[in-house]
Write an enzyme that holds these catalytic residues in place. Sequence first.
Site, short mmCIF file in Angstrom:
data_model
loop_
_atom_site.label_atom_id
_atom_site.label_comp_id
_atom_site.label_asym_id
_atom_site.label_seq_id
_atom_site.Cartn_x
_atom_site.Cartn_y
_atom_site.Cartn_z
N VAL A 197 0.82 -1.22 0.00
CA VAL A 197 0.00 0.00 0.00
C VAL A 197 0.85 1.27 0.00
O VAL A 197 0.33 2.36 -0.19
CB VAL A 197 -0.98 0.07 1.21
CG1 VAL A 197 -2.02 -1.03 1.14
CG2 VAL A 197 -0.24 0.06 2.54
N LYS A 198 2.16 1.12 0.21
CA LYS A 198 3.02 2.29 0.33
C LYS A 198 3.43 2.82 -1.05
O LYS A 198 2.95 2.33 -2.06
CB LYS A 198 4.25 1.93 1.18
CG LYS A 198 3.89 1.46 2.59
CD LYS A 198 3.20 2.54 3.39
CE LYS A 198 3.11 2.29 4.89
NZ LYS A 198 2.61 1.01 5.33
#
Length: 414
Positions: A197-198
């Site tokens: 998700v980064k």
Amino acid sequence: MSAVRPLPYSRHAIDEDDIAAVAEVLRGDWLTTGPKVRDFEAALAQRCGADFAVSCINGTAALHLACLALGIGPDHTVIVPTMTFAATANAARLVGAEILFADCDPDSGLMQLPQFEAALAQLRREGRRAAAVFPVDLAGQCADLETIAACARHEGLAVVEDSCHALGTGYQRHDGSWTAVGGCADSDITVFSFHPVKNIAAGEGGAALTRLPDLARRLAMFRNHGVNRDADYFTDKEAGFESAQVNPWYYEMTALGLNYRLSDINCALALNQLGKLEHFVASRRRLAERYDARLAEFAPLLQPIARSPHCRPAWHLYSVLIDFDASPLSRGQLVRALEARGIRTQVHYIPVHGHPYYRDRYGAISLPGAEAYYRRTLSLPLFVGMDEDDVDYVVETLGALLGIGADATRKRVS
Ligand SMILES: Cc1ncc(COP(=O)(O)O)c(C=O)c1O
């Protein structure tokens, strides 16, 4: 509209070239620590402007390594903003340190100087001192790090910047120059996560960056079982050398470390993704700007989080603040209604001091800024591959559910 449904609050962007980069490693000789680890670390350090990057298995491990490398332990207290993921505080607890939770600005969620100073003042009143502070770059924004670092240094604290959200972020220093998060201009160690998700994905992955050679050496040593292979640091010269030559098999375990090594497979992916960081950041910025423009008419019921001055964020999250006291729906009702319409949201974060583990350890603490932020915050979908129609869909759905905006007015009229 993008093909991704339901819309997640964030996700990775994997292309064929990422798959090819990983496949190439799988066909080669190194699956564990090989050339891709070295290439990724060099590229990451260069991109950020740090001298050293030490990769590891995730951001939590990078924070843990930072604590170990700095020698933080059971005799120490560290200051951690409560508006973060639990890992920031947990890493220090794993080495036995106590946490002093700092409050945050209620509108940005960041620990700025006033909250840091309040934490220092509290320790002073209690006759305690802190060994380190862990500023957190929430959602991709950083606080005034230069001022916080100057204050920390004045008090003799190490600075570990948790930049798990902020690869690609830049900020302006007081002399007007711009610096990248991760360049360690205002930290001893800066930590990243490459969770999918980064801002870039490694599968799982993390890194600790520094400008200080001794810290880099210690980070790498703790990552690999506490093993030292550098002959300059051998403690037993007799065992390590024969006729002034290093014994090829020889190494020494000099501290209690872990196996936190990242693999060449992960680093091949991370390296290829790093090559696309500028595109990723620009894409997330464009989407954030679209949200900003479209949501302007939702104020004051719904507003984007406050912008941190002198920061050029690489948005990891698009978080908004909603006045649920004035809203027709509670946060739970809104989150469920959005989910039913294919929109996934998340709350970043439950203040860490409120989790049962920390409540049991430190009792009920009042940190009103963080609590005000938590009561109102919601992270809307933001990921590479999302398009402006997706943003419009989220905005219009929100407007209809909250009874605000042109769409809600149209619906009420028709
Ligand atoms: C602020 C912050 N710190 C630390 C971490 C831990 O990173 P990882 O999930 O890679 O262990 C995260 C990940 O969610 C994070 O958001």
